[in-house]
Design an enzyme around this catalytic site. Structure first.
Site, mmCIF file in Angstrom:
data_model
loop_
_atom_site.group_PDB
_atom_site.id
_atom_site.type_symbol
_atom_site.label_atom_id
_atom_site.label_comp_id
_atom_site.label_asym_id
_atom_site.label_seq_id
_atom_site.Cartn_x
_atom_site.Cartn_y
_atom_site.Cartn_z
ATOM 1 N N TYR A 1 -10.694 0.170 -12.365
ATOM 2 C CA TYR A 1 -11.273 0.571 -11.095
ATOM 3 C C TYR A 1 -12.639 -0.077 -10.938
ATOM 4 C CZ TYR A 1 -7.788 4.254 -11.997
ATOM 5 O OH TYR A 1 -6.653 4.954 -12.317
ATOM 6 N N HIS A 49 -3.248 1.877 -20.089
ATOM 7 C CA HIS A 49 -2.981 1.993 -18.657
ATOM 8 C C HIS A 49 -1.570 1.498 -18.300
ATOM 9 C CE1 HIS A 49 -5.387 1.966 -14.617
ATOM 10 N NE2 HIS A 49 -4.237 2.585 -14.491
ATOM 11 N N SER A 77 -1.829 11.280 -8.543
ATOM 12 C CA SER A 77 -1.330 11.291 -7.161
ATOM 13 C C SER A 77 -0.445 12.501 -6.868
ATOM 14 C CB SER A 77 -0.577 9.989 -6.849
ATOM 15 O OG SER A 77 -1.418 8.884 -6.926
ATOM 16 N N PRO A 78 -0.889 13.714 -7.258
ATOM 17 C CA PRO A 78 -0.067 14.897 -6.987
ATOM 18 C C PRO A 78 0.015 15.237 -5.500
ATOM 19 C CG PRO A 78 -2.216 15.558 -7.780
ATOM 20 C CD PRO A 78 -2.156 14.067 -7.926
ATOM 21 N N LEU A 79 -0.805 14.550 -4.692
ATOM 22 C CA LEU A 79 -0.752 14.726 -3.240
ATOM 23 C C LEU A 79 -0.136 13.509 -2.564
ATOM 24 C CD1 LEU A 79 -4.221 16.422 -2.638
ATOM 25 C CD2 LEU A 79 -1.988 17.487 -2.985
ATOM 26 N N ARG A 120 -0.619 10.320 -2.935
ATOM 27 C CA ARG A 120 -1.667 9.363 -2.513
ATOM 28 C C ARG A 120 -2.275 9.767 -1.165
ATOM 29 N NH1 ARG A 120 -2.111 5.403 -6.088
ATOM 30 N NH2 ARG A 120 -0.326 4.886 -7.399
ATOM 31 N N GLY A 121 -2.441 11.076 -0.995
ATOM 32 C CA GLY A 121 -3.072 11.600 0.213
ATOM 33 C C GLY A 121 -2.116 11.853 1.358
ATOM 34 N N PHE A 122 -0.870 11.419 1.241
ATOM 35 C CA PHE A 122 0.103 11.592 2.324
ATOM 36 C C PHE A 122 0.350 13.069 2.612
ATOM 37 C CE2 PHE A 122 4.568 12.043 3.721
ATOM 38 C CZ PHE A 122 4.522 11.278 4.883
#
Length: 333
Positions: free
Chosen positions: A61, A130, A210-212, A214-216
């Site tokens: 990152y 990673h 990304s439990p959401l 990726r924001g979707f």
């Protein structure tokens, strides 16, 4: 914030951590839109107030910028945080990504020294590979990581986006504490590819990134055009064209359940992940959302509510893959 034992090697973390990837760019591109360093640092501080002291980053990152930002945020309070970082995407001596994977022992030793310096610390709590280096046996990479544990530079080791078979081979070399993989209501592959089974068998923890979705799942993105021009999500098949709208129809059903419980869709989706005994690391760079996410840890779902959610998006029902074709070659390997 409740805590949980992550794996069986002694690491204890809050049930919810903070994914920091979106707080900086990657190779000059924004991941989830523009970020503000001051606000990002304030979010890390607010997370600590809420009991969320488990920070997830990676040398990728930035590259390296994210670790340096975290260093600023935790300065003077290192012992209050549990820091997880990752290596494996090769970064050259000019701090540029080569986009090759490197798990060679000499690179492992090089990567840890760079991360320690960037994070301003003399140890990493949880150090992940990673991505698997296809040209280096995982046993060699993990052997080098084990040496870092022996030297005190790393407390626990983990792997990201690897298969059940790779997990078994790695665990024979040195006990693996955690596996990190994408997991959410929209991404349930670990339930069908044997990963959850092998983790339970070997006593290894599971960290869901990304439990959401990726924001979707927040519901704030109404169409593919809502993503900023260089937003990483524009490259994901799941959020392109017809797939986007098929998944949006599924999301609307989740929103209906959330409203009936007085929750946001994000809180409901996080509560579902946590109800499975899995540590979630939703990413955010804003205080508003870290507070919203933290509240999800107090939500209790009945077995009927869980079953209803899982029936909306059964395993394999999500439209589109979670990475493009090239990215999919590098997960579950």
């Amino acid at each position: 914030m409740k805590t949980i034992k992550l794996g069986s090697q002694g690491l204890e973390v809050p049930v919810q951590g903070l994914g920091c990837m979106g707080m900086t760019t990657i190779a000059g591109g924004n991941i989830y839109g523009k970020a503000d360093e001051k606000e990002s640092i304030a979010t890390i501080h607010r997370a600590l107030d809420l009991g969320i002291n488990f920070l997830d980053t990676a040398d990728l990152y930035g590259p390296l910028l994210n670790e340096r930002l975290i260093s600023k945020a935790i300065k003077g309070n290192r012992d209050k945080y549990t820091i997880a970082t990752k290596f494996g995407f090769e970064i050259d001596d000019n701090e540029q990504l080569t986009w090759a994977f490197n798990g060679k022992p000499d690179y492992v030793r090089k990567a840890i020294e760079r991360s320690l310096q960037n994070l301003g610390t003399d140890y990493i709590d949880l150090y992940y590979l990673h991505r698997l280096d296809p040209n280096t046996p995982v046993e060699e990479t993990v052997g080098a990581m084990a040496d870092l544990v022996k030297s005190g530079k790393v407390k626990y080791i983990g792997l990201s986006e690897v298969s059940a078979n790779t997990i078994r081979k790695a665990h024979q070399v040195h006990p693996v504490t955690a596996i990190q993989t994408e997991y959410s209501l929209f991404e349930r592959e670990p339930e069908e590819n044997g990963i959850l089974d092998v983790l339970n068998e070997l006593g290894i923890g599971f960290v869901a990134y990304s439990p959401l979705g990726r924001g979707f799942i927040t519901g704030e993105i109404k169409s593919p055009d809502d993503f900023e021009e260089n937003d990483f999500r524009r490259s994901i098949p799941r959020y392109q064209g017809e797939n986007f709208y098929k998944n949006l129809d599924l999301l609307k059903q989740i929103q209906t359940i959330a409203e009936s419980k007085g929750l946001t869709p994000s809180q409901l989706a996080l509560a579902w992940v946590l109800s499975n005994g899995i540590v979630a690391i939703p990413g955010t760079k804003r205080i508003k959302y870290i507070e919203e996410n933290a509240a999800a840890a107090e939500v209790v779902l009945t077995s009927e509510e869980k079953a209803k959610l899982e029936s909306i998006i059964p395993v394999g029902k999500t439209a589109g893959t979670r990475y493009d074709a090239n990215g999919m070659q590098n997960v579950n390997v």
